[in-house]
Motif scaffolding. Structure first.
Motif, PDB file in Angstrom:
ATOM      1  N   TYR A  60       0.947  -1.425   0.063  1.00  0.00           N
ATOM      2  CA  TYR A  60       0.046  -0.072   0.236  1.00  0.00           C
ATOM      3  C   TYR A  60       0.788   1.135  -0.271  1.00  0.00           C
ATOM      4  N   HIS A  61       2.201   1.579   0.102  1.00  0.00           N
ATOM      5  CA  HIS A  61       2.599   1.912  -0.043  1.00  0.00           C
ATOM      6  C   HIS A  61       2.991   3.028  -1.090  1.00  0.00           C
ATOM      7  N   ASN A  62       2.648   4.344  -1.258  1.00  0.00           N
ATOM      8  CA  ASN A  62       3.132   4.717  -2.289  1.00  0.00           C
ATOM      9  C   ASN A  62       4.218   5.242  -3.121  1.00  0.00           C
ATOM     10  N   LYS A  63       4.650   6.352  -3.840  1.00  0.00           N
ATOM     11  CA  LYS A  63       6.171   6.624  -4.074  1.00  0.00           C
ATOM     12  C   LYS A  63       6.238   7.448  -2.934  1.00  0.00           C
TER      13      LYS A  63
ATOM     14  N   TRP B  55       7.754   4.797  -0.665  1.00  0.00           N
ATOM     15  CA  TRP B  55       9.291   4.074  -0.794  1.00  0.00           C
ATOM     16  C   TRP B  55      10.352   5.313  -1.326  1.00  0.00           C
TER      17      TRP B  55
ATOM     18  N   THR C 105       4.480  -3.163  -6.409  1.00  0.00           N
ATOM     19  CA  THR C 105       4.179  -1.613  -6.274  1.00  0.00           C
ATOM     20  C   THR C 105       2.931  -2.454  -7.514  1.00  0.00           C
ATOM     21  N   SER C 106       2.044  -1.153  -7.482  1.00  0.00           N
ATOM     22  CA  SER C 106       1.171  -1.323  -9.023  1.00  0.00           C
ATOM     23  C   SER C 106       1.933  -1.212 -10.239  1.00  0.00           C
ATOM     24  N   TYR C 107       3.241  -0.496  -9.708  1.00  0.00           N
ATOM     25  CA  TYR C 107       4.023  -0.667 -11.301  1.00  0.00           C
ATOM     26  C   TYR C 107       4.570  -1.600 -11.889  1.00  0.00           C
TER      27      TYR C 107
ATOM     28  N   THR D 270       3.622  15.301  -1.704  1.00  0.00           N
ATOM     29  CA  THR D 270       3.110  13.807  -2.114  1.00  0.00           C
ATOM     30  C   THR D 270       3.040  13.423  -3.469  1.00  0.00           C
TER      31      THR D 270
ATOM     32  N   LEU E 142       3.057  12.494  -7.645  1.00  0.00           N
ATOM     33  CA  LEU E 142       2.997  10.715  -7.104  1.00  0.00           C
ATOM     34  C   LEU E 142       2.141  10.853  -8.723  1.00  0.00           C
TER      35      LEU E 142
END
Ligand code: SF4
Length: 237
Positions: free
Chosen positions: A168-171, A174, A206-208, A234, A237
Motif C-alpha cells: 500500500y506504500h505510495n511512491k 518507498w 507495487t502497482s507499477y 506527495t 506522485l
C-alpha cells in the motif's frame, strides 16, 4: 494519555509486531517502552510472524498457494491487487490470542487508537466478550491533534507504523523506505522473494509491476524540474 493520567489505567498496552516495521519504529519503541513502564503502563509485544520468508508470506488453502500480502500482478494489461491476509495473521490474531489467554474469563474493553481522520475503520468486536472503545475518536482527535498533544508533553512523535514492504506504500512511502538502508535491503529481499511464488505469475510490491530496484523514486527536482510551489511532498506522485 494513560501514562500521564488523561485516560484511566489499562491492564496492558499491546504492541503487535509484524517483524517488518521500520528500523526507526523499533528504535522508537526501544526509547519509549521503558518510559511507559516507568509510568505504570505494562507493554506487551505479540508476534504472529516468524519463520522463513516462505513460511511468513505464503499459505496453502485447499491445495492452492496464496500470498499473504496484497501484492500486485498483471492481468489483461492491468495491475491487479491480491486479497490481504497479513493484517489478520500478523496483527489481529496475535492480539486476540493474547487477550483470550489473559482475560481470566472476564469481559474485555479493548481500546483501539484510531484517530478521527480514520473513523470509518471503527468496528464492533466480533466476539461477545470484547467491547471495542476508541478513545481518540471520543476526544475528537485527528492525527494532527495527536502530534500536537505529544509535542505539548515533550513526547517524541512516532514514525508512521507499517511493514517496510507494504504494497500500500505510495511512491513517497518507498522514498522513505529507501532512505533507511536496512529497511530498503529487507524490502528488496521480500520483493525478490515473492516474484515467482506461483509461476508463471509474476508478483510485485507495487502497482507499477516493476521490481523495487527499478522504480524511479527521484523527485521532480532531481529530474531537473523546478519546484514551483512547496507542497507536502506527495503531489508529484
Ligand atoms: S502494513 Fe501492509 S503488509 Fe503490513 S500487515 Fe498491514 S497491510 Fe499487511
Amino acid at each position: 494519555m494513560v501514562a500521564l493520567g488523561e485516560l484511566e489505567p489499562v491492564d496492558a498496552a499491546i504492541h503487535s509486531d509484524t517483524g517488518y516495521e521500520s528500523k526507526l519504529t523499533y528504535e522508537f519503541a526501544e526509547r519509549w517502552t521503558g518510559w511507559l513502564t516507568s509510568h505504570g503502563v505494562r507493554v506487551v509485544t505479540v508476534k504472529g510472524s516468524s519463520g522463513t520468508l516462505g513460511e511468513l508470506f505464503h499459505t496453502t488453502v485447499a491445495g492452492n498457494r496464496f500470498l499473504r500480502i496484497p501484492a500486485f500482478y498483471e492481468k489483461d494489461g492491468a495491475s491487479v491487487i491480491m486479497a490481504r491476509q497479513c493484517t489478520t495473521n500478523w496483527k489481529l490474531v496475535p492480539v486476540r490470542r493474547w487477550i483470550a489467554a489473559n482475560r481470566n474469563k472476564q469481559p474485555v474493553e479493548q481500546w483501539i487508537g484510531i484517530s478521527l481522520d480514520e473513523i470509518e475503520r471503527t468496528r464492533r468486536a466480533d466476539v461477545k466478550y470484547i467491547t471495542n472503545r476508541f478513545p481518540l475518536i471520543e476526544k475528537r482527535m485527528t492525527r494532527n491533534a495527536c502530534m500536537l498533544w505529544l509535542e505539548r508533553y515533550g513526547i517524541e512523535v512516532p514514525p508512521k507504523s507499517a511493514c517496510i514492504f507494504c504494497p500500500y506504500h505510495n511512491k513517497a512511502g518507498w522514498v522513505k523506505t529507501k532512505g533507511v538502508p536496512d529497511d530498503w535491503r529487507r524490502a528488496v529481499e521480500v520483493d525478490e522473494h515473492i516474484r515467482d511464488f506461483d509461476p508463471p505469475l509474476k508478483t510485485y510490491l507495487t502497482s507499477y509491476l516493476k521490481p523495487l530496484t527499478e522504480l524511479d523514486l527521484s523527485t521532480p527536482e532531481e529530474k531537473g524540474q523546478m519546484n514551483f510551489f512547496d507542497c507536502s511532498g506527495t503531489c508529484w506522485l
